[in-house]
Design an enzyme around this catalytic site. Structure first.
Site, PDB file in Angstrom:
ATOM      1  NE  ARG A 112      -6.248  11.806   1.171  1.00  0.00           N
ATOM      2  CZ  ARG A 112      -5.820  11.218  -0.024  1.00  0.00           C
ATOM      3  NH1 ARG A 112      -4.787  10.379   0.199  1.00  0.00           N
ATOM      4  NH2 ARG A 112      -6.534  11.107  -0.930  1.00  0.00           N
ATOM      5  CB  SER A 158     -12.677   0.340   1.164  1.00  0.00           C
ATOM      6  OG  SER A 158     -12.914  -0.251   2.206  1.00  0.00           O
ATOM      7  CG  ASN A 161      -4.843   1.263  -2.032  1.00  0.00           C
ATOM      8  OD1 ASN A 161      -6.006   1.228  -1.629  1.00  0.00           O
ATOM      9  ND2 ASN A 161      -4.360   1.734  -3.120  1.00  0.00           N
ATOM     10  CE  LYS A 184     -15.792  -8.462   2.035  1.00  0.00           C
ATOM     11  NZ  LYS A 184     -14.308  -7.978   2.254  1.00  0.00           N
ATOM     12  CB  THR A 187     -10.153  -9.670   3.964  1.00  0.00           C
ATOM     13  OG1 THR A 187     -11.286 -10.245   3.094  1.00  0.00           O
ATOM     14  CG2 THR A 187      -9.488 -10.620   4.935  1.00  0.00           C
ATOM     15  CD  GLU A 256      -9.708   5.796  -6.370  1.00  0.00           C
ATOM     16  OE1 GLU A 256     -10.919   6.031  -5.465  1.00  0.00           O
ATOM     17  OE2 GLU A 256      -8.860   6.106  -6.132  1.00  0.00           O
ATOM     18  NE  ARG A 289      -0.121   7.285  -3.838  1.00  0.00           N
ATOM     19  CZ  ARG A 289       0.037   7.986  -4.900  1.00  0.00           C
ATOM     20  NH1 ARG A 289       1.331   7.811  -5.782  1.00  0.00           N
ATOM     21  NH2 ARG A 289      -0.478   8.976  -5.114  1.00  0.00           N
ATOM     22  CB  CYS A 290      -5.584   3.637  -8.137  1.00  0.00           C
ATOM     23  SG  CYS A 290      -6.312   4.839  -6.982  1.00  0.00           S
ATOM     24  CB  THR A 291      -3.142   8.180  -8.013  1.00  0.00           C
ATOM     25  OG1 THR A 291      -2.959   7.969  -6.846  1.00  0.00           O
ATOM     26  CG2 THR A 291      -4.573   8.499  -8.164  1.00  0.00           C
ATOM     27  CD  GLU A 383      -3.333  -0.693 -11.535  1.00  0.00           C
ATOM     28  OE1 GLU A 383      -4.192  -1.394 -11.834  1.00  0.00           O
ATOM     29  OE2 GLU A 383      -3.369   0.426 -10.907  1.00  0.00           O
TER      30      GLU A 383
END
Ligand code: G3H
Length: 480
Positions: A112, A158, A161, A184, A187, A256, A289-291, A383
Site C-alpha cells: 500500500r 508517526s 501501528n 521521529k 520507538t 490524525e 487502528r485509529c479507525t 477509546e
C-alpha cells in the site's frame, strides 16, 4: 542490496546529513519484541544538541532540494518505492517482529505504501502556477500569480501501528513539494523504518533532505517540538500528545489522533455483510487502528440476529503469534493490556455484559465482546485500542445518530442498510470526517480525503490533500 552501514552488531545508527552515525551520548534505547520480550535491537538516544544540529541541516538542505526540478524529486521517490517493493520480504518480517503485525497485514502495509509513494510522486507534478485578474470592482490591471510553495522543514511523527505507511505518507508529500523532512518514528517500529531510509539513500535522496531522530521523547519531546527551524508538523498518534503539541507551537499542523468510530446497524441491513465488516473493523490488527470500529450501535429489532452471527464469527478468529499469521496478535505493550482490562472491568461493573471469556497471556488478549454498554461505562466514550467490540443498543435511527455524535472524537462512522438514500440522509447528520456506507471504517484508499474532526485531529490527509497541507499559497501581484 546492502544494509551494512545501518548498524553495528545489534545497534542501529541514526541518519544525519546523509550518514549513518552513532549518537555522541553513547546512550541507546532497547527495542524488544512485544510477543516474547526478546531484544530485537537498540537505537540511538540523541540529545538536545544533536537534535538542534539535525534541524539546522534540514533547514540548509531544503533550499537546494526545492531548487531540484520536481521531475527529479519525483524520480527519486519512484525509485525508493521500487526498492521498498523489492525488499518487502525483509521489511515485512521486521514489522512482524517489531509491532506484531501478522505477515499478510505487514505485506499489505508495504504494498500500500509503495502505491502511495508512487501516486504522490505523480500528483506532485500537477502543482502548477495559477493566474487570476483583479475583480471588476477594482478597475485595475492587477494580476496575482499564485503558487503553492513548501513550508520549509516538516517534522513528521508517526505511531507504532503503521510504522511504514504512516511515516511515508508524511515523507512523500513533504518531499515532492520541496520541503525537507525530519522524522521521529515511534520507538517501536523504528528499525523497520531505518531499512527504508537506507533504501532512500540508495535511490539517490541528497544528504540532509531527510534526517532521522531517535530519542527518549519523555525527556526531550517538548524540546524537540519547539525547535525554531520547524515550519510544519505532521503528527499521527494519541489525542493527548496531539493536544500537547498544539499547545506548544503555533505552526501549520496536520494531525490524525484517536477515534471512537461507530457503526450503525439498521434493521434493513444485509446481516452477513454487516457482521463481516464489523468483525474486521473491530478486530483487524487486534483493534489497534485509529479507525477501528469502536462502537457498534444496534437497532434493537435486529439485535438478537446480529449478535448470534457476530459472536459466532468472533469465536472463529485465530489468535497467537504474528509469525503464524494469526488474526489476533499480542498488543504492543503491557500498558495497552492494562488499559483494556481497566475499561472492560469498569464496563462490567456498570452493567455491560461480557459475552466472551477473553483470556490473556502476556501481551496477547483474546477477543472480547461487551454488550449493553451504556453511558455509565468509560468505554462508551473512551477509546479502546485493543480487541474489544463495544455493543450499544438503540431503539431507533434517531437514537443511533445521537449516540454517534455523543463523542469527543470525529474520525469516521459507518451505516449499514440496504437503503442507500436513507444512508446518505443519515450521513448528513453525523459529525465526523468520513461516513462509510456498508463498509468498515478505514483511512484507505490513500487517495481519498481523510478528514479528522474534534479530538480526532486537524486537517485532511490523502495523496493530493496531504500535498496541499504540506504547502502554502504564495502570491506575487503584478500591478502594471
Ligand atoms: O491507525 C490509523 C491508521 O491511519 C488506520 O489506517 O484505516 O487505512 O487501516 P487504515
Amino acid at each position: 542490496m546492502s544494509f551494512n552501514d545501518i548498524k553495528k552488531d545489534n545497534e542501529y545508527k541514526c541518519l544525519i546529513d546523509g550518514e549513518w552515525v552513532f549518537s555522541k551520548t553513547k546512550k541507546t534505547i532497547n527495542i524488544n519484541s512485544p510477543t516474547d520480550n526478546s531484544l530485537i535491537g537498540k537505537i540511538q538516544a540523541l540529545d538536545k544538541s544533536e537534535i538542534d544540529n539535525i534541524f539546522e541541516i534540514a533547514k540548509k538542505s531544503q533550499i537546494s532540494w526545492y531548487e531540484t526540478p520536481v521531475k527529479k524529486r519525483s524520480e527519486i521517490l519512484n525509485k525508493v518505492a521500487d526498492l521498498i517493493l523489492e525488499n518487502k520480504e525483509l521489511i515485512s518480517n521486521l514489522l512482524v517482529k517489531e509491532v506484531t503485525k501478522n505477515k499478510s497485514l505487514a505485506i499489505n502495509e508495504i504494498e500500500r505504501t509503495v502505491y502511495l509513494i508512487k501516486a504522490t510522486a505523480k500528483e506532485g507534478l500537477n502543482l502548477k502556477e495559477e493566474k487570476i485578474k483583479a475583480d471588476k470592482f477594482y478597475k485595475s490591471k492587477k494580476k496575482a500569480f499564485i503558487k503553492r510553495i513548501p513550508h520549509g522543514v516538516v517534522l513528521g511523527i508517526s505511531p507504532f501501528n503503521y510504522p511504514i505507511n504512516l511515516i511515508w505518507s508524511k515523507i512523500a508529500p513533504a518531499l515532492i513539494s520541496g520541503n525537507s523532512i525530519v522524522i521521529k518514528p515511534s520507538t517501536q517500529g523504528t528499525i523497520s523504518v531505518i531499512y527504508t531510509l537506507e533504501l532512500f539513500l540508495q535511490a539517490g535522496i541528497p544528504k540532509g533532505v531527510i534526517n532521522l531522530i531517535t530519542c527518549n521523547t519523555k525527556e526531550i519531546g517538548d524540546y524537540l517540538i519547539k525547535n525554531k527551524n520547524i515550519d510544519m508538523i505532521a503528527f499521527t498518534g494519541s489525542t493527548s500528545i496531539g493536544k500537547r503539541i498544539s499547545n506548544l507551537v503555533m505552526k501549520p499542523l496536520l494531525m490524525e489522533l484517536g477515534g471512537k468510530d461507530s457503526a450503525i446497524i439498521l434493521e434493513d441491513t444485509d446481516l452477513d455483510l454487516a457482521v463481516r465488516e464489523c468483525v474486521n473493523g473491530c478486530f483487524s490488527y487486534s483493534g489497534q487502528r485509529c479507525t477501528a470500529i469502536k462502537r457498534i450501535i444496534l437497532i434493537n429489532s435486529i439485535g438478537y440476529e446480529f449478535m448470534q452471527k457476530f459472536t459466532s464469527e468472533v469465536n472463529k478468529l485465530t489468535f497467537g503469534n504474528p509469525e503464524e499469521n494469526n488474526f489476533i496478535t499480542p498488543l504492543i505493550n503491557q500498558e495497552a493490556v492494562k488499559n483494556i482490562e481497566l475499561l472492560v472491568n469498569n464496563a462490567i461493573k456498570n452493567q455491560a455484559t461480557k459475552l466472551t471469556n477473553g483470556s490473556k497471556i502476556n501481551n496477547l488478549m483474546t477477543p472480547i465482546i461487551l454488550d449493553h454498554v451504556n453511558k455509565k461505562c468509560r468505554i462508551y466514550y473512551e477509546e479502546q485500542f485493543g480487541p474489544v467490540a463495544v455493543i450499544i443498543r438503540a431503539n431507533n435511527e434517531q437514537e443511533a445518530i445521537d449516540i454517534v455524535n455523543d463523542s469527543d472524537y470525529g474520525l469516521e462512522a459507518c451505516i449499514f442498510t440496504k437503503n442507500k438514500k436513507r444512508a446518505f440522509e443519515i450521513a448528513k447528520k453525523l459529525n465526523v470526517g468520513t461516513v462509510q456506507i456498508n463498509g468498515k471504517s478505514e483511512r484507505s484508499p490513500d487517495n481519498f480525503p481523510f478528514t479528522c474532526l474534534k479530538d480526532s485531529g486537524l486537517g485532511t490527509q490523502g495523496i493530493k490533500y496531504s500535498i496541499e497541507a504540506m504547502t502554502r499559497i504564495k502570491s506575487n501581484v503584478l500591478n502594471q
